[in-house]
Design a protein around this motif. Structure first.
Motif, PDB file in Angstrom:
ATOM      1  N   ALA A 247       0.751  -1.243   0.000  1.00 33.82           N
ATOM      2  CA  ALA A 247       0.000   0.000   0.000  1.00 33.82           C
ATOM      3  C   ALA A 247       0.772   1.277   0.000  1.00 33.82           C
ATOM      4  O   ALA A 247       1.794   1.318   0.528  1.00 33.82           O
ATOM      5  N   LEU A 248       0.172   2.251  -0.445  1.00 37.37           N
ATOM      6  CA  LEU A 248       0.942   3.477  -0.451  1.00 37.37           C
ATOM      7  C   LEU A 248       0.014   4.645  -0.698  1.00 37.37           C
ATOM      8  O   LEU A 248      -0.752   4.541  -1.585  1.00 37.37           O
TER       9      LEU A 248
ATOM     10  N   PHE B 150      -4.264  14.499  -3.915  1.00 35.07           N
ATOM     11  CA  PHE B 150      -5.577  14.414  -3.302  1.00 35.07           C
ATOM     12  C   PHE B 150      -5.918  12.995  -2.864  1.00 35.07           C
ATOM     13  O   PHE B 150      -7.021  12.727  -2.438  1.00 35.07           O
ATOM     14  N   ALA B 151      -5.002  12.055  -3.027  1.00 38.35           N
ATOM     15  CA  ALA B 151      -5.327  10.657  -2.786  1.00 38.35           C
ATOM     16  C   ALA B 151      -5.296  10.276  -1.315  1.00 38.35           C
ATOM     17  O   ALA B 151      -5.864   9.260  -0.935  1.00 38.35           O
ATOM     18  N   ALA B 152      -4.622  11.027  -0.471  1.00 34.39           N
ATOM     19  CA  ALA B 152      -4.459  10.641   0.932  1.00 34.39           C
ATOM     20  C   ALA B 152      -5.760  10.814   1.697  1.00 34.39           C
ATOM     21  O   ALA B 152      -6.527  11.738   1.455  1.00 34.39           O
ATOM     22  N   PRO B 153      -6.051   9.939   2.636  1.00 31.99           N
ATOM     23  CA  PRO B 153      -7.250  10.113   3.449  1.00 31.99           C
ATOM     24  C   PRO B 153      -7.099  11.283   4.411  1.00 31.99           C
ATOM     25  O   PRO B 153      -6.004  11.694   4.752  1.00 31.99           O
ATOM     26  N   PHE B 154      -8.233  11.817   4.830  1.00 36.06           N
ATOM     27  CA  PHE B 154      -8.222  12.898   5.819  1.00 36.06           C
ATOM     28  C   PHE B 154      -7.795  12.325   7.172  1.00 36.06           C
ATOM     29  O   PHE B 154      -8.171  11.226   7.554  1.00 36.06           O
ATOM     30  N   LEU B 155      -7.043  13.106   7.896  1.00 33.22           N
ATOM     31  CA  LEU B 155      -6.587  12.677   9.214  1.00 33.22           C
ATOM     32  C   LEU B 155      -6.580  13.865  10.159  1.00 33.22           C
ATOM     33  O   LEU B 155      -5.897  14.856   9.905  1.00 33.22           O
TER      34      LEU B 155
ATOM     35  N   ALA C 144     -10.526  -2.995  -2.693  1.00 33.99           N
ATOM     36  CA  ALA C 144     -10.170  -3.152  -1.282  1.00 33.99           C
ATOM     37  C   ALA C 144      -9.024  -2.191  -0.967  1.00 33.99           C
ATOM     38  O   ALA C 144      -8.124  -2.006  -1.778  1.00 33.99           O
ATOM     39  N   ARG C 145      -9.065  -1.596   0.211  1.00 29.06           N
ATOM     40  CA  ARG C 145      -8.096  -0.535   0.509  1.00 29.06           C
ATOM     41  C   ARG C 145      -7.625  -0.627   1.949  1.00 29.06           C
ATOM     42  O   ARG C 145      -8.422  -0.815   2.864  1.00 29.06           O
ATOM     43  N   ARG C 146      -6.304  -0.478   2.113  1.00 29.41           N
ATOM     44  CA  ARG C 146      -5.719  -0.405   3.448  1.00 29.41           C
ATOM     45  C   ARG C 146      -4.919   0.875   3.560  1.00 29.41           C
ATOM     46  O   ARG C 146      -4.031   1.144   2.754  1.00 29.41           O
ATOM     47  N   ASP C 147      -5.248   1.682   4.562  1.00 29.77           N
ATOM     48  CA  ASP C 147      -4.566   2.956   4.801  1.00 29.77           C
ATOM     49  C   ASP C 147      -3.802   2.897   6.113  1.00 29.77           C
ATOM     50  O   ASP C 147      -4.331   2.422   7.124  1.00 29.77           O
TER      51      ASP C 147
ATOM     52  N   GLU D 194       4.536  14.046   8.260  1.00 29.82           N
ATOM     53  CA  GLU D 194       3.439  13.115   8.035  1.00 29.82           C
ATOM     54  C   GLU D 194       3.858  12.068   7.011  1.00 29.82           C
ATOM     55  O   GLU D 194       4.492  12.390   6.000  1.00 29.82           O
ATOM     56  N   HIS D 195       3.488  10.826   7.279  1.00 27.88           N
ATOM     57  CA  HIS D 195       3.748   9.727   6.339  1.00 27.88           C
ATOM     58  C   HIS D 195       2.441   8.993   6.079  1.00 27.88           C
ATOM     59  O   HIS D 195       1.668   8.727   7.007  1.00 27.88           O
ATOM     60  N   ALA D 196       2.192   8.678   4.802  1.00 29.13           N
ATOM     61  CA  ALA D 196       0.982   7.943   4.438  1.00 29.13           C
ATOM     62  C   ALA D 196       1.358   6.787   3.530  1.00 29.13           C
ATOM     63  O   ALA D 196       2.214   6.910   2.648  1.00 29.13           O
ATOM     64  N   ASP D 197       0.710   5.655   3.747  1.00 30.62           N
ATOM     65  CA  ASP D 197       0.948   4.455   2.956  1.00 30.62           C
ATOM     66  C   ASP D 197      -0.407   3.817   2.666  1.00 30.62           C
ATOM     67  O   ASP D 197      -1.083   3.333   3.568  1.00 30.62           O
ATOM     68  N   VAL D 198      -0.807   3.830   1.400  1.00 33.16           N
ATOM     69  CA  VAL D 198      -2.118   3.316   1.010  1.00 33.16           C
ATOM     70  C   VAL D 198      -1.942   2.221  -0.014  1.00 33.16           C
ATOM     71  O   VAL D 198      -1.241   2.391  -1.013  1.00 33.16           O
TER      72      VAL D 198
END
Length: 750
Positions: free
Chosen positions: A7-8, A143-148, A239-242, A264-268
């Motif tokens: 994921a990323l 714009f792909a990152a989820p809101f946090l 299916a998605r894992r964040d 901040e680091h995001a991995d989807v």
């Protein structure tokens, strides 16, 4: 629960209030301002922050009501996002009339007031730009990152080039994350979606470390299935894992210097895609099934991002000097079934690597003076590498690998002045000069191993270079009819830099570059504060665009490629009106809503536009269609949303809360070629929420329903690529919106 792939994703960048005094608004409906870290060890009692529906606007140590700002702004608070389980921009869009966000194969489509960047080339800058804590994010994949842990979202409608930043020819979206509080505490939110069969868990904690220094650490984990069943793989997709994490530190000991640092680091990881093919002549229309399969492995869309920012504020004894240094970067890898149905005929990869460094320096007056001002300088440089492949499995020699490299830099100088002619009359003027340069290189390789090994015979290669200076002015007049009513009228120009077609299969040296986009807008409005009740705002606008940038997929002429149209529409026009209100007629009842009317959204002149499948070419260029006078895509004539919330005490400690939220849209095309097959008819959707909570907000248990009437709609449509050749000449691809979903949610604050 099905297996997930690697994921990323993309997160947010940084801190700072962006360019003009007073356009940053607080959460809805009434939220106290964030407290600076201090040495006190006792947490004060929570108090109400103001009148019903009051939205406090803050910028560089100044506070004012949103009702005093001469701009059409929609504000969505962090609590609203949490209560509605909004995790991305596609889920946000229905809450904001005149805003459309849709997912396409290459990039997100983001449209405001009928104007937005097309998805054909990921290298295109957006016409509606996102700013994360003040840091520019113009690449569509950002714009792909989820809101946090969001404090609020601000949607600024219309050209914002002079006030906010470059390339905002259609508008801007400000995302403001929460900062550390002065006292130890935190929260934990957990949601389980029964339709998507998975949990979403988010939590955060404030830790005062020393006198004037505090840290906020937050994280989010989500692991959900999709809502479209793939009949070939027997899995629900996408299916998605964040996994997203952020740490923010603030140093403010009451002295002249404050420091804010954030990383901040995001991995989807997304397994599968929501894309599906249809064939109307075979009775196949959009539904919740798809039938794609790849022998090389599953479809995926993975993103990993890192964002860091350091902001310093220096009090100069009145004026404040602000410095923002930021880094934003992501790496994205995506694979889709290139024929979009069960035959294993083609694959396509869409990969990007992006890095951006930026610096901003700003001098802000203390406010409340006869003349208020903001002066600023901005510089950024960015590097983009875009790789695409088309693996033609039935004719390997026709496979291609394309690579596009772009280096860009931008410099801006801007100023904003507000002159108070009297207590009731104010005049505002802003000006931004931007000099932007881009250097690009394109290469196409072909051969049996081109798609798999990313090499082959070099078929074409060329360079491009662009350099342009633009001047974006804006002016407005405000007049207070009374202490509760303000009239305003404004004029503004916006611009978006030119660019290149990117790594598309039909790029040519003659058409590699496209021209900058320009907009001219007039707006007027009235903002009414209803004491003890709420507010009502009404605005009207008229905007003309020259050289509007358009990019969209085309039918494959040879059955082995996936071509795109990328170019400029000479002239387009939008005009309409927007209304927003918040009412609290009783202590137990809140009504919040907004409406948008867009009677005009059309190509005024576009004689060489793209053709949809089945339309005979009639344009001024070979193979083109005349779209002059045609309606713009993703531009319903009317849209709106309403939320009615009722709160009823059960005891001194408990209360029940219930809300009902209808949203509606008129008919609109879901593409940029006015294809009637992918048009979406008018619809109404209904969300609902019911909860039991402690009256002091310490905990809450809720049941959430989205699209509870199970209305079927589509968000995006396009030509079918290779499906046009092998499935049906009438084939299209598209994305259907989620069906009814039911979730339970638990919230705890400590």
């Amino acid at each position: 629960m099905t297996n997930r792939l690697a994921a990323l994703a993309q997160g947010g960048a940084s801190v700072a209030a962006i360019a003009w005094t007073g356009i940053l608004a607080a959460p809805v409906p009434a939220i106290a301002q964030s407290e600076p870290a201090n040495a006190s060890s006792e947490k004060p009692a929570e108090t109400d922050s103001g009148a019903p529906g009051e939205i406090v606007v803050t910028a560089q140590r100044r506070s004012e009501s949103l009702q005093d700002v001469p701009i059409s702004i929609a504000v969505v608070g962090g609590e609203t996002l949490s209560n509605r389980s909004v995790g991305n921009f596609e889920q946000l869009a229905p809450l904001v009339p005149n805003l459309t966000v849709a997912k396409s194969p290459a990039a997100n489509v983001i449209v405001l007031r009928g104007i937005g960047s097309s998805p054909g080339s990921p290298s295109l800058d957006q016409s509606v730009v996102m700013f994360i804590d003040g840091v520019y994010a113009g690449n569509a994949r950002q714009f792909a990152a989820p809101f946090l842990d969001i404090e609020r979202l601000e949607i600024l409608r219309g050209p914002q080039g002079a006030l906010v930043g470059r390339n905002t020819s259609a508008g801007a979206i400000n995302i403001i994350s929460r900062k550390p509080g002065a006292y130890f505490g935190g929260y934990l939110n957990a949601t389980y979606d029964f339709k998507l069969d998975g949990p979403t868990i988010e939590g955060g904690m404030d830790v005062p470390v020393a006198n004037g220094f505090a840290i906020r650490a937050v994280g989010r984990y989500s692991d959900v299935e999709g809502y479209i069943h793939n009949t070939q793989t027997d899995r629900d997709e996408p299916a998605r894992r964040d996994i997203v994490g952020r740490i923010t530190g603030v140093l403010d000991n009451g002295g002249p210097v404050t420091l804010t640092a954030k990383f901040e680091h995001a991995d989807v990881r997304q397994h599968g895609t929501p894309l599906q093919a249809i064939a109307p002549d075979k009775g196949e229309y959009f539904d919740y099934t798809k039938d794609t399969v790849l022998t090389s492995g599953p479809e995926f869309d993975n993103i990993r991002s890192d964002n860091a920012v350091l902001q310093a504020g220096i009090d100069l004894g009145g004026p404040q000097l602000v410095w923002i240094s930021a880094y934003s970067g992501f790496k994205q890898q995506q694979r889709i079934d290139g024929d979009f149905y069960f035959r294993n005929l083609a694959t396509a990869d869409f990969d990007q690597k992006f890095d951006q460094l930026s610096q901003e320096l700003r001098l802000v007056s203390p406010g409340g003076q006869t003349l208020d001002y903001v002066f600023g300088l901005y510089y950024s440089k960015a590097k983009l590498v875009e790789e695409r492949t088309t693996g033609v499995l039935f004719a390997p020699a026709a496979s291609t690998y394309r690579i596009f490299r772009q280096d860009s830099s931008a410099f801006s100088a801007y100023a904003a002045l507000t002159y108070h002619l009297s207590d009731a009359l104010r005049v505002n003027g802003s000006l931004r000069y931007t000099d932007e340069s881009k250097d690009a290189n394109f290469a196409l390789y072909a051969g049996p191993n081109a798609a798999t090994q990313r090499t082959g015979t070099l078929r074409s290669q060329f360079d491009g270079s662009l350099s342009k200076g633009t001047l974006d002015p804006a002016a407005s007049v405000q007049f207070d009819l009374s202490s509760n009513a303000m009239l305003y009228a404004s004029f503004g120009k916006g611009s978006k830099s030119g660019g290149f077609q990117g790594a598309i299969s039909n790029a040519t040296e003659d058409t590699f570059a496209f021209r900058p986009e320009r907009s001219t807008s007039f707006e007027g409005g009235i903002k009414l504060t209803l004491p003890g009740l709420g507010y009502f705002n009404l605005s009207a606008f008229h905007t003309v665009y020259k050289d509007l940038q358009v990019s969209t997929a085309l039918p494959s002429p040879d059955g082995t490629s996936a071509p795109f149209f990328t170019g400029n529409a000479p002239k387009a026009r939008t005009a309409g009106a927007e209304a927003e209100f918040f009412l609290q007629p009783a202590n137990f009842l809140e009504l919040q809503g907004s409406l948008a009317w867009l009677p005009t959204a059309k190509y005024v002149k576009f004689t060489s536009g793209p053709c949809f499948i089945g339309r005979a070419a009639d344009g001024s260029a070979i193979g083109s269609c005349d779209l002059s006078g045609s309606r713009l895509g993703f531009a319903p004539r009317y849209s709106g949303s309403l939320t009615a919330t009722v709160k009823q005490p059960l005891s001194n400690a408990l209360e029940v809360r219930a809300s009902l939220s209808p949203t509606f849209q008129g008919r609109s095309f879901r593409d940029f070629a006015n294809d009637p097959v992918t048009a979406q008819d008018a619809f109404v959707k209904l969300d609902a929420r019911f909860s039991l909570a402690r009256s002091d907000g310490k905990w809450e248990l809720a049941l959430i329903g989205k699209n509870i009437t199970d209305k079927r709609t589509i968000s995006f449509g396009s030509s079918g690529g290779l499906a046009n050749t092998f499935l049906s000449p009438t084939a299209r691809i598209g994305v259907i919106d989620p069906p009814r979903t039911i979730a339970v949610q638990a919230k705890v604050k400590f």
